[in-house]
Motif scaffolding. Structure first.
Motif, short mmCIF file in Angstrom:
data_model
loop_
_atom_site.label_atom_id
_atom_site.label_comp_id
_atom_site.label_asym_id
_atom_site.label_seq_id
_atom_site.Cartn_x
_atom_site.Cartn_y
_atom_site.Cartn_z
N ALA A 61 19.78 34.71 -43.41
CA ALA A 61 20.56 33.65 -43.76
C ALA A 61 20.40 32.44 -42.62
O ALA A 61 20.81 31.49 -42.93
CB ALA A 61 22.14 33.78 -43.89
N GLY A 62 19.72 32.75 -41.50
CA GLY A 62 19.46 32.04 -40.54
C GLY A 62 20.24 32.27 -39.20
O GLY A 62 20.39 31.15 -38.33
N GLY A 63 21.05 33.31 -39.31
CA GLY A 63 21.72 33.82 -38.13
C GLY A 63 21.22 34.51 -37.29
O GLY A 63 19.73 34.78 -37.56
N LEU A 104 21.82 24.64 -44.93
CA LEU A 104 22.43 23.95 -43.82
C LEU A 104 22.85 24.93 -42.38
O LEU A 104 22.76 24.46 -41.17
CB LEU A 104 23.55 23.12 -43.90
CG LEU A 104 24.13 22.25 -43.09
CD1 LEU A 104 23.40 21.03 -42.63
CD2 LEU A 104 25.31 21.56 -43.60
N LEU A 105 22.82 26.01 -42.78
CA LEU A 105 23.32 26.95 -41.87
C LEU A 105 22.29 27.10 -40.59
O LEU A 105 22.70 27.28 -39.38
CB LEU A 105 23.24 28.33 -42.28
CG LEU A 105 23.85 29.37 -41.37
CD1 LEU A 105 25.33 29.36 -40.76
CD2 LEU A 105 23.81 31.11 -41.98
N VAL A 115 29.17 21.03 -38.21
CA VAL A 115 29.92 21.23 -39.51
C VAL A 115 31.26 21.82 -39.44
O VAL A 115 31.39 22.87 -38.64
CB VAL A 115 29.28 22.31 -40.54
CG1 VAL A 115 29.77 22.38 -41.94
CG2 VAL A 115 27.69 21.91 -40.79
N VAL A 116 32.46 21.45 -39.72
CA VAL A 116 33.78 21.97 -39.62
C VAL A 116 34.31 21.92 -40.96
O VAL A 116 34.09 21.01 -42.00
CB VAL A 116 34.57 21.02 -38.60
CG1 VAL A 116 33.84 20.75 -37.20
CG2 VAL A 116 34.64 19.48 -39.22
N PRO A 117 35.41 22.70 -41.06
CA PRO A 117 36.28 22.85 -42.20
C PRO A 117 37.32 21.97 -42.39
O PRO A 117 37.95 21.66 -41.21
CB PRO A 117 36.75 24.24 -42.19
CG PRO A 117 36.67 24.66 -40.98
CD PRO A 117 35.78 23.90 -40.13
#
Lengths: 353, 387
Positions: A61-63, A104-105, A115-117
């Motif tokens: 997933a890009g991590g 976007l990850l 990116v913030v919640p």
């Protein structure tokens, strides 16, 4: 059950400790800024460079395929140095992007997107169960806030009510007024539909909460250490403060609170690595950390005396941060209420499984 | 870091659970679980059975009944034993005098005393505190004077728990009144309670029970081979006895069992609109205690893994301090749940036992080094704060 950290985790800890000391606020050279932090792009890119921003997400997933344990190692070091960042916020957002399989990850882990919640709402107690923001035809209308770091964010993730249920939306370049995200038929991309949102939010906030608690642990560690050193060196009545048992007994209690929090936070990181849905353990950890943080933060100032109140000295800033952490992602009352509602689910709380 | 038990430890946990809940005699568990003043026959029968099954003294050297377990396994053993309401091995035997004799006693003393100490064929009591030597234990004044191959003991001990059932007492006695420091003139002496000149007088406590005693020594003659280790080194042995353990210092399993029982009891007490368990204030308090007990148990597990076996260990002070506080908090909760029903005392119902048990356990933050002493150990021994 094993609380020891391995050599890779030690290397990560050392790298972040070094990074944090470079980016820590400089106390003793005039007043440091007080209150909620602002985003510092240099610190953020340094965190991206050591890989801290992508730790817990799967590699596909890009991590970097690490876990909440590594996240806690990083957060503790930031807390110890008093470095304020959007780390917990980014983790909540990243976890949601990963669960949605959103590209976007990759930018998030590289640090090119912040990116913030957007979870809190004006005039409402903390809740993940509802949102007054309305979703219709891929647009959102409503207001969320305060949203920490929204003014610096490239994207925000917003829970919104859609056909009576909660769904998650991604908003690019949000409009921010006084720390609040303002949505007025704002274009948004749906990340997760109603069937997946509640579970995904719970998992994401569990991860962010563990990061916050680990940051609080480092902060408490620093506050306790500073206080103990102060009692050894500060003289009044011609003798070091540690001559007075009324102070040393209270320092001992601070240490007990610190060690209780340390065990619990480390366990929570392991528990979330094992089962990301373990919200009960996260709530218990938030309660323990909140109580320890309140105790240590208040005593650190009191045992320092007047110097603890000043903006030029570090210890009061640590208390400021502990105060904020206790009220982020649900305060002690809210987590106790959640746990109280589940009391009949179990006889004893089992640790060894 | 790993949250799960290893397959070996999980199998160990299952083996302990099966033993304590299905093989150990249920009637002994029930009589212990009922609470109230401990019945010496229950304690004797339980320890005899545990010893037969190799589970009375697992932390001792293997040749005297030890099991060579890891710290985690010892914690699991205690947890499962307490969860099943199994009467624990008598602390004076299993955790106090036994380890001291095993570590510092002569071969003759080990062979003579350790087997009956493990099986509770000798019931030991503790002769440390004196009327003028409580937290300041080193001020003790009971003397032992050498006369040929005997020591002649004179003085008084107090707070001697269950001394009325004891066959022997391990006592700290002053053997060198001229030592440069008061800690340096103390020896560790084993004395038979039936010796001429030993008198036991009961002390009534606020819960109505007879748990502690005064013990008087009037020219009691003690064979010289009953002095453990070296003459005038008794203070070191006492410190070892009081602070060498991290596992078992905090009664986590008992606290958890009582808290689970408190929940059940709260669910049986009616209120105007349900039961006490539905009351938000009470439920929040129980939830908070569960959080705090979790933190304690995890701290036991974390520090046990780093244990410095056999040395006085300031980390055990954290566990003693917090363990006694939470034990008291949970018992206070039970009194509150009992409410008006707790105003009448009896020893057959949980409500009737609630208040006396709460009162009885005010002792927990006093015995074995008061909580103020534990804070002193933490501030000086861990934090380096020395006035």
């Amino acid at each position: 059950m094993d609380f020891s950290i391995d050599s890779e985790q030690k290397a990560l800890r050392d790298a972040v400790r070094e990074l944090a000391s470079r980016h820590a606020p400089q106390h003793g050279q005039g007043d440091a800024p007080v209150g909620p932090a602002t985003h510092d792009a240099d610190t953020w890119s340094a965190l991206a460079e050591v890989g801290a921003l992508g730790l817990p997400y799967p590699e596909d997933a890009g991590g970097f395929g690490a876990s909440a344990v590594e996240v806690a190692v990083v957060a503790s070091e930031l807390g110890r140095a008093g470095v304020l960042t959007a780390y917990a916020e980014s983790l909540v957002a990243g976890s949601l992007l990963a669960q949605a399989g959103h590209e976007l990850l990759g930018d998030l882990t590289e640090g090119s997107a912040l990116v913030v919640p957007a979870l809190a709402e004006p005039g409402r107690a903390w809740s993940l169960a509802s949102s007054s923001v309305q979703a219709e035809d891929s647009t959102l209308t409503g207001r969320k806030g305060p949203v920490p770091y929204a003014d610096a964010a490239s994207h925000v993730i917003v829970p919104a009510t859609e056909d009576g249920a909660l769904a998650l939306y991604l908003v690019e370049s949000p409009t921010v007024e006084n720390g609040h995200v303002v949505l007025d038929s704002t274009k948004a991309t749906r990340l997760l539909d109603a069937s997946a949102t509640a579970g995904a939010l719970a998992q994401a906030v569990n991860l962010g909460t563990v990061a916050l608690c680990a940051e609080a642990l480092g902060t408490m560690d620093a506050a306790t250490t500073m206080t103990v050193e102060y009692l050894k060196t500060r003289k009044q009545f011609g003798v070091p403060l540690m001559t007075f048992q009324t102070l040393t007994q209270r320092a001992a209690d601070m240490y007990v609170s610190l060690e209780l929090a340390r065990s619990t936070v480390q366990f929570a990181a392991m528990a979330i690595a094992d089962n990301p849905e373990d919200s009960a353990t996260v709530s218990r950890t938030k309660v323990v950390t909140g109580q320890s943080g309140r105790h240590i933060g208040q005593e650190a100032i009191q045992l320092h005396g007047g110097i603890g109140m000043t903006a030029e000295y570090a210890v009061g800033h640590l208390t400021t941060r502990l105060t904020a952490i206790e009220r982020t992602y649900g305060d002690t009352r809210q987590h106790l209420a959640a746990l109280a509602a589940g009391l009949s689910d179990h006889g004893q709380v089992d640790v060894l499984a | 870091m790993q949250r799960r038990l290893s397959p070996d430890d999980a199998a160990f946990q299952q083996r302990m659970r099966t033993y304590f809940t299905t093989e150990f005699p249920a009637d002994l568990r029930e009589r212990w679980s009922a609470g109230g003043e401990p019945d010496p026959e229950v304690i004797r029968a339980a320890q005899r059975r545990l010893h037969e099954d190799g589970l009375a003294v697992p932390h001792w050297p293997a040749e005297y009944g030890g099991q060579d377990w890891t710290m985690l396994q010892r914690h699991i053993y205690l947890q499962e034993m307490q969860a099943a309401s199994v009467p624990p091995p008598l602390a004076f035997n299993a955790n106090m005098v036994g380890p001291v004799i095993a570590a510092f006693g002569s071969q003759e003393q080990k062979d003579r005393f350790l087997p009956p100490t493990a099986s509770l064929d000798i019931w030991w009591c503790q002769g440390f505190s004196e009327p003028d030597a409580g937290s300041d234990l080193a001020s003790l004044r009971t003397t032992a004077v050498k006369d040929g191959d005997e020591w002649v003991v004179n003085g008084q001990k107090t707070w001697t728990t269950l001394g009325q059932h004891a066959d022997w007492i391990f006592a700290l006695v002053r053997t060198d009144p001229d030592a440069p420091k008061k800690q340096m003139g103390i020896s560790f002496l084993l004395i038979e309670m039936s010796s001429p000149g030993v008198t036991v007088r009961p002390i009534q406590l606020i819960d109505g029970g007879h748990e502690v005693n005064e013990v008087f020594f009037d020219n009691v003659r003690v064979p010289a081979d009953q002095l453990v280790g070296e003459e005038n080194k008794g203070w070191d042995y006492a410190k070892f006895l009081l602070g060498n353990e991290r596992v078992g210092v905090a009664p986590v399993g008992s606290i958890k069992r009582r808290l689970a029982e408190a929940k059940e009891w709260a669910g049986t007490v009616s209120t105007d609109d349900g039961t006490l368990l539905d009351d938000p204030l009470l439920a929040a308090r129980i939830a908070e205690l569960e959080c705090q007990v979790l933190a304690l148990e995890l701290t036991v597990l974390r520090v046990a893994a780093n244990s410095r076996e056999g040395k006085p260990d300031p980390a055990s002070s954290i566990l003693k301090l917090r363990g006694s506080q939470l034990q008291q908090d949970v018992l206070e909760l039970v009194v509150d749940i009992a409410g008006p029903a707790g105003l009448r005392w009896d020893d057959t119902s949980w409500e009737g036992l609630a208040a006396p048990t709460y009162l009885n356990f005010r002792k927990a933050s006093i015995y074995g080094g008061s909580n103020e002493v534990q804070r002193q150990v933490i501030s000086s021994g861990i934090l380096g704060l020395r006035g």
